[in-house]
Design a protein around this motif. Sequence first.
Motif, PDB file in Angstrom:
ATOM      1  N   THR A  54       0.949  -1.251  -0.116  1.00 53.80           N
ATOM      2  CA  THR A  54       0.078   0.062  -0.032  1.00 53.80           C
ATOM      3  C   THR A  54       0.775   1.156  -0.274  1.00 53.80           C
ATOM      4  O   THR A  54       2.121   1.106   0.368  1.00 53.80           O
ATOM      5  N   THR A  55       0.373   2.402  -0.267  1.00 56.72           N
ATOM      6  CA  THR A  55       1.115   3.539  -0.207  1.00 56.72           C
ATOM      7  C   THR A  55       1.582   4.007   0.958  1.00 56.72           C
ATOM      8  O   THR A  55       2.536   4.786   1.227  1.00 56.72           O
ATOM      9  N   ASP A  56       0.953   3.316   2.101  1.00 57.08           N
ATOM     10  CA  ASP A  56       1.731   3.687   3.516  1.00 57.08           C
ATOM     11  C   ASP A  56       3.169   3.105   3.659  1.00 57.08           C
ATOM     12  O   ASP A  56       3.896   3.595   4.428  1.00 57.08           O
ATOM     13  N   ARG A  57       3.558   2.236   2.549  1.00 62.14           N
ATOM     14  CA  ARG A  57       4.868   1.548   2.678  1.00 62.14           C
ATOM     15  C   ARG A  57       5.828   2.580   2.301  1.00 62.14           C
ATOM     16  O   ARG A  57       7.147   2.556   2.336  1.00 62.14           O
ATOM     17  N   MET A  58       5.271   3.694   1.413  1.00 59.75           N
ATOM     18  CA  MET A  58       6.233   4.486   0.851  1.00 59.75           C
ATOM     19  C   MET A  58       7.123   5.514   1.878  1.00 59.75           C
ATOM     20  O   MET A  58       6.568   5.783   2.814  1.00 59.75           O
ATOM     21  N   SER A  59       8.223   5.778   1.596  1.00 57.60           N
ATOM     22  CA  SER A  59       9.011   6.960   2.541  1.00 57.60           C
ATOM     23  C   SER A  59       8.361   8.088   2.181  1.00 57.60           C
ATOM     24  O   SER A  59       7.805   8.532   1.285  1.00 57.60           O
ATOM     25  N   ASP A  60       8.599   9.058   3.330  1.00 58.04           N
ATOM     26  CA  ASP A  60       8.068  10.464   3.186  1.00 58.04           C
ATOM     27  C   ASP A  60       8.705  11.110   2.036  1.00 58.04           C
ATOM     28  O   ASP A  60       7.962  12.084   1.318  1.00 58.04           O
ATOM     29  N   ARG A  61      10.035  10.620   1.516  1.00 57.71           N
ATOM     30  CA  ARG A  61      10.532  11.401   0.732  1.00 57.71           C
ATOM     31  C   ARG A  61       9.757  10.886  -1.113  1.00 57.71           C
ATOM     32  O   ARG A  61       9.273  11.698  -1.631  1.00 57.71           O
ATOM     33  N   ALA A  62       9.311   9.720  -0.875  1.00 53.22           N
ATOM     34  CA  ALA A  62       8.432   9.320  -2.036  1.00 53.22           C
ATOM     35  C   ALA A  62       7.070  10.007  -2.148  1.00 53.22           C
ATOM     36  O   ALA A  62       6.649  10.332  -3.089  1.00 53.22           O
ATOM     37  N   LYS A  63       6.586  10.069  -1.005  1.00 50.06           N
ATOM     38  CA  LYS A  63       5.169  10.830  -0.775  1.00 50.06           C
ATOM     39  C   LYS A  63       5.256  12.275  -1.130  1.00 50.06           C
ATOM     40  O   LYS A  63       4.326  12.633  -2.003  1.00 50.06           O
ATOM     41  N   ALA A  64       6.338  12.790  -0.775  1.00 47.08           N
ATOM     42  CA  ALA A  64       6.414  14.210  -1.167  1.00 47.08           C
ATOM     43  C   ALA A  64       6.810  14.255  -2.890  1.00 47.08           C
ATOM     44  O   ALA A  64       6.213  15.172  -3.223  1.00 47.08           O
ATOM     45  N   PHE A  65       7.669  13.324  -3.296  1.00 43.73           N
ATOM     46  CA  PHE A  65       7.778  13.332  -4.738  1.00 43.73           C
ATOM     47  C   PHE A  65       6.636  13.135  -5.416  1.00 43.73           C
ATOM     48  O   PHE A  65       6.433  13.952  -6.664  1.00 43.73           O
ATOM     49  N   MET A  66       5.527  12.379  -4.896  1.00 45.02           N
ATOM     50  CA  MET A  66       4.110  12.008  -5.592  1.00 45.02           C
ATOM     51  C   MET A  66       3.484  13.257  -5.273  1.00 45.02           C
ATOM     52  O   MET A  66       2.138  13.231  -5.652  1.00 45.02           O
ATOM     53  N   GLY A  67       3.680  14.418  -4.457  1.00 44.91           N
ATOM     54  CA  GLY A  67       2.745  15.296  -4.054  1.00 44.91           C
ATOM     55  C   GLY A  67       1.677  14.722  -3.014  1.00 44.91           C
ATOM     56  O   GLY A  67       0.624  15.460  -3.054  1.00 44.91           O
ATOM     57  N   TRP A  68       2.222  13.944  -2.209  1.00 41.64           N
ATOM     58  CA  TRP A  68       1.080  13.459  -1.082  1.00 41.64           C
ATOM     59  C   TRP A  68       1.229  14.115   0.159  1.00 41.64           C
ATOM     60  O   TRP A  68       2.115  13.972   1.018  1.00 41.64           O
TER      61      TRP A  68
END
Length: 110
Positions: free
Chosen positions: A96-110
């Motif tokens: 799930t997207t919960d597994r993504m790092s903070d960096r990845a979430k920021a990159f994706m605009g979340w």
Amino acid sequence: MSGLPYPYEGPETLREPILAALRRVVDPEVAMSIVDVGLVYGVTVLPDRVDLRLTMTSAACPVADVIVDDACMELDQVVPQGLPVNVELVWEPAWTTDRMSDRAKAFMGW
């Protein structure tokens, strides 16, 4: 986990080199490291092999073979010569997207 984004069992001397190697593996669909995307479920270094547990964002991932091959290639560069890398694709728990790092979430605009 000792600061790693996935479970690790093995020699302390290989912990950081393995993390660095896996950070060099890019999921081509999102142009981000498989570590940041959260695809690495665990690494175990045994005397006779390295076990890498990976998942994909979906079972229909068209680039799964590319990611597995790249992960093996990168790990081969940092583990002792001749130590085979065994990759197991796992589907539980589901990614799930919960597994993504903070960096990845920021990159994706979340």
